[in-house]
Each structure stands twice: as C-alpha cells, then as structure tokens.
Write a protein that holds these residues in place. Sequence first.
Motif, PDB file in Angstrom:
ATOM      1  N   THR A  17      16.645 -18.047 -21.583  1.00 17.16           N
ATOM      2  CA  THR A  17      17.525 -19.019 -21.040  1.00 17.16           C
ATOM      3  C   THR A  17      16.688 -19.687 -19.923  1.00 17.16           C
ATOM      4  O   THR A  17      16.939 -20.835 -19.659  1.00 17.16           O
ATOM      5  CB  THR A  17      18.827 -18.288 -20.548  1.00 17.16           C
ATOM      6  N   CYS A  20      15.038 -23.190 -21.063  1.00 15.00           N
ATOM      7  CA  CYS A  20      15.889 -24.352 -21.513  1.00 15.00           C
ATOM      8  C   CYS A  20      16.571 -24.844 -20.223  1.00 15.00           C
ATOM      9  O   CYS A  20      16.590 -25.880 -20.091  1.00 15.00           O
ATOM     10  CB  CYS A  20      16.971 -23.961 -22.456  1.00 15.00           C
ATOM     11  N   THR A  31      22.537 -31.628 -28.138  1.00 17.80           N
ATOM     12  CA  THR A  31      23.138 -30.517 -28.440  1.00 17.80           C
ATOM     13  C   THR A  31      24.561 -31.187 -29.218  1.00 17.80           C
ATOM     14  O   THR A  31      24.905 -32.208 -29.176  1.00 17.80           O
ATOM     15  CB  THR A  31      23.600 -29.852 -27.055  1.00 17.80           C
ATOM     16  N   CYS A  62      15.728 -22.929 -25.867  1.00 15.99           N
ATOM     17  CA  CYS A  62      16.897 -23.501 -25.820  1.00 15.99           C
ATOM     18  C   CYS A  62      18.438 -22.666 -26.411  1.00 15.99           C
ATOM     19  O   CYS A  62      18.908 -23.041 -27.309  1.00 15.99           O
ATOM     20  CB  CYS A  62      17.136 -24.956 -26.345  1.00 15.99           C
ATOM     21  N   ALA A  64      21.953 -20.943 -26.136  1.00 17.85           N
ATOM     22  CA  ALA A  64      23.167 -21.306 -25.888  1.00 17.85           C
ATOM     23  C   ALA A  64      24.047 -20.170 -25.557  1.00 17.85           C
ATOM     24  O   ALA A  64      23.899 -19.063 -26.512  1.00 17.85           O
ATOM     25  CB  ALA A  64      23.872 -22.346 -26.882  1.00 17.85           C
ATOM     26  N   THR A  78      24.489 -25.024 -23.437  1.00 11.63           N
ATOM     27  CA  THR A  78      23.004 -24.883 -23.289  1.00 11.63           C
ATOM     28  C   THR A  78      22.510 -25.431 -22.079  1.00 11.63           C
ATOM     29  O   THR A  78      21.611 -24.751 -21.341  1.00 11.63           O
ATOM     30  CB  THR A  78      22.384 -25.704 -24.631  1.00 11.63           C
ATOM     31  N   TYR A  79      22.787 -26.666 -21.694  1.00 13.27           N
ATOM     32  CA  TYR A  79      22.459 -27.244 -20.383  1.00 13.27           C
ATOM     33  C   TYR A  79      23.613 -27.263 -19.275  1.00 13.27           C
ATOM     34  O   TYR A  79      23.408 -26.864 -18.322  1.00 13.27           O
ATOM     35  CB  TYR A  79      21.974 -28.535 -20.536  1.00 13.27           C
ATOM     36  N   ALA A  85      25.543 -26.402 -28.573  1.00  9.74           N
ATOM     37  CA  ALA A  85      24.271 -25.860 -28.928  1.00  9.74           C
ATOM     38  C   ALA A  85      23.159 -26.805 -29.652  1.00  9.74           C
ATOM     39  O   ALA A  85      23.691 -27.716 -30.023  1.00  9.74           O
ATOM     40  CB  ALA A  85      24.414 -24.738 -29.940  1.00  9.74           C
ATOM     41  N   HIS A  90      20.668 -20.738 -36.098  1.00 13.53           N
ATOM     42  CA  HIS A  90      20.789 -19.767 -34.780  1.00 13.53           C
ATOM     43  C   HIS A  90      21.047 -18.654 -35.389  1.00 13.53           C
ATOM     44  O   HIS A  90      21.747 -18.290 -36.145  1.00 13.53           O
ATOM     45  CB  HIS A  90      21.761 -20.198 -33.769  1.00 13.53           C
TER      46      HIS A  90
END
Length: 155
Positions: A17, A20, A31, A62, A64, A78-79, A85, A90
Amino acid sequence: MTVFFRLMPVLLLVALTIGCSNAGPTNRKPTKKVTVIVSYKGAPLEGATVTFLPQGADVKECVAYGKTDAQGKAKMKTYVEGDGAVVGTHKILLDKSESVGGQKVDVDSPQYDPNAPPATVKYHLPQKYGNPATSGLTAEVKESGPNEFTFDLKD
C-alpha cells in the motif's frame, strides 16, 4: 507458529500500500469503482478486510482495500475513499481476525508484565483466504460496466 507468520498478510498489505498511497496526482493509475459482497457459510460477513492485489507489472504497488459492512458489502479504495481499484486482474485476499488476550498496556506502564503471555490471533475465516498464494480468488476490474464481485465462501 510465530506472531510474525500470523501477521505476514497484514505486513504484506502495508508494504504494498505504501507505494500507491505515496503516488502524486500525476503518477496515479486510473481506477474504476468496485463493490464487493462477501458471505461466509451463507451469511453476510461483517468486518472483513478485502484486498485487491493488481497483477500487472506497472500497477503492483496500487493495492485497493475495503472493509465489509453488516450486509457483507465493501467499497474499494486505492487512493481516496470509494475510488475503486485499478483496471486489470487482481488476486483477492479476505481476512477477518482479531487479537485475543495479551497485555493492553504500554511497556512503560507500571502495570506492564514482561512475563505475561502474548496475544494470540483468532481467525474468523480460514487463513488461506488471507494469503496471495492460497486464496484462489481473483477479479477482473473492467474499464466499463459495473465492477461488482460476490464471494460466497463455504469453508
């Protein structure tokens, strides 16, 4: 089993994590909104951590993640909250565990006992779901259309 090995999935999540979350606005991968529903033995699973580990070489950092609510539903981040995501394949990790026992005081506290037994981890899901090598769960986040994934765990 040592505490290190029990906490390895959490340590992996933190390490992945960091890359990202430190990405500036210009370095961010696009995303898509993602919703996940998790049930275990036929009932919604509340309080589980859901982790999406991207499999592309340029997006590995990155990750999520989300937390399931009372209906077993999680919105991935994610951010920023709810952004979803990155697009692509994934591996999915699911974990619901808690620390049991151990001391609840700081080592500097007069109540601290260096001989007290350590905390143990109580798992509410089979540990295989929290390990990228054994979870067996995947999801493909698409550029368009709904990205809704349901995981109905039986064991």
